[in-house]
Design a protein around this motif. Sequence first.
Motif, PDB file in Angstrom:
ATOM      1  N   ARG A 159       6.950  41.089  29.690  1.00 21.17           N
ATOM      2  CA  ARG A 159       6.455  42.314  29.077  1.00 21.17           C
ATOM      3  C   ARG A 159       4.987  42.456  29.457  1.00 21.17           C
ATOM      4  O   ARG A 159       4.275  41.457  29.621  1.00 21.17           O
ATOM      5  CB  ARG A 159       6.576  42.257  27.543  1.00 21.17           C
ATOM      6  N   ASP A 175      15.019  40.030  23.121  1.00 17.99           N
ATOM      7  CA  ASP A 175      14.370  41.216  23.690  1.00 17.99           C
ATOM      8  C   ASP A 175      13.646  42.019  22.611  1.00 17.99           C
ATOM      9  O   ASP A 175      12.512  42.486  22.813  1.00 17.99           O
ATOM     10  CB  ASP A 175      15.404  42.106  24.391  1.00 17.99           C
ATOM     11  N   ASP A 213       4.437  45.542  21.446  1.00 15.46           N
ATOM     12  CA  ASP A 213       4.205  46.893  20.913  1.00 15.46           C
ATOM     13  C   ASP A 213       3.205  46.912  19.768  1.00 15.46           C
ATOM     14  O   ASP A 213       2.801  47.982  19.317  1.00 15.46           O
ATOM     15  CB  ASP A 213       5.529  47.499  20.424  1.00 15.46           C
ATOM     16  N   ASP A 247       9.637  42.754  22.296  1.00  8.36           N
ATOM     17  CA  ASP A 247       9.142  44.129  22.146  1.00  8.36           C
ATOM     18  C   ASP A 247       8.220  44.252  20.944  1.00  8.36           C
ATOM     19  O   ASP A 247       7.189  44.942  21.002  1.00  8.36           O
ATOM     20  CB  ASP A 247      10.314  45.102  22.008  1.00  8.36           C
ATOM     21  N   ARG A 248       8.571  43.577  19.849  1.00  8.52           N
ATOM     22  CA  ARG A 248       7.718  43.637  18.655  1.00  8.52           C
ATOM     23  C   ARG A 248       6.348  43.043  18.931  1.00  8.52           C
ATOM     24  O   ARG A 248       5.329  43.546  18.430  1.00  8.52           O
ATOM     25  CB  ARG A 248       8.387  42.916  17.479  1.00  8.52           C
TER      26      ARG A 248
END
Length: 385
Positions: free
Chosen positions: A71, A40, A48, A44-45
Amino acid sequence: MARVRQIGSIATGALAAVATVATAAAIAAPQAAADGGRLDAALDRVIDDPQAPPGLSVLIQRGNRVEFRRRGVADLETGAKPKRRSPMRIASMAKSFNGAIALSLASKRKLGLDDTVGEWLPGVWPLADAVTIREMLGHTAGLPDYIRQPAFIDALFADPAQYMTPLELIDFVNGLEPGLGPGEEYAYSDSDNIMVGLIAEAATGKSYKQLLRREIYRRVGLRDTTLPDTVAMPRGYMHGYDRNEQGEFVDQSEYINPALAWASGGIVSTPVDVNRFFRAYVGGDLFSARVARAQDDYVHGRSSPPGPGRNDATLALFRYRTRCGTVWGHTGSYPGYRLFAAASANGRRSVVFTVNSQIVPGLGSPRVSGLIRKAQADAVCQALR
């Protein structure tokens, strides 16, 4: 007494087994949470980052248990989220479909892996007459890649939506002599799979689309997989975007006719169908054990784009050796898409990783490309845990 002792022994063994399972579960639970949390965080990295793709999805299956992470968005205009059954261009993952057809036909002795181009396609590429199916499936044939030829590139930019036959694609290279440089054993080439697809047609008298349906779709239960010959995509598809010089996303989904990739990369499918296919292919459900043994030989060579860990090539598959274990599969790169799918040796654990932007080495952000590859490795760990 003997009977009582036997029952007692069985009971003691059962209690020990229960204790062992309970202990293993207690150890595995935190590890599972850690692996899932690591994946997760990796996703996210990616999403983002300032140069992130619009969206991504990861389908993981362990036994009968399926996880789906996502995502961002599949469609910037509507804000629709990626779905398990979102159609997408699977690009070079289609090469594994091509390999599965060839290996299935070899199992049925319709062709042999050491059959040559000259035996099946006389006059199509005379300079390649001695090249074998085995060499083409493993990218050790040294066939010049038609997509890298200036004449093909000019034709592509002149009309990206145009249709070309497989023989017309080969016309861009059939005056060139195959060959690898000194010390080279591996050279990734889209021409390999065009030729193998043509041989499969010649060996059966069936069209390649018919072979896909007969040898793969029906046997695996693929409901949403096609080989289109126009730019049109099915409803609800995951749009593919790339950034222009101003950094703005441009929808590439219906830009290039997939017929220009044909057996090398023209298939449209979904995460669910791709997952089913690789579990069946790697697990050995599509061809005989005799033919499967031909995949035990490897050469070092990365898929395009590279997959997680160390990449080694075999027949229409790559072996990806990661810190958590080994999986077999393929990657894909197409305008608007970057993909990876793989399964464990028994086909019971699998992953399909979809990014709706062609962020690969040499295109897009190198930083994000690296983050994607790291996240793919974390997805493999989650599948194998």
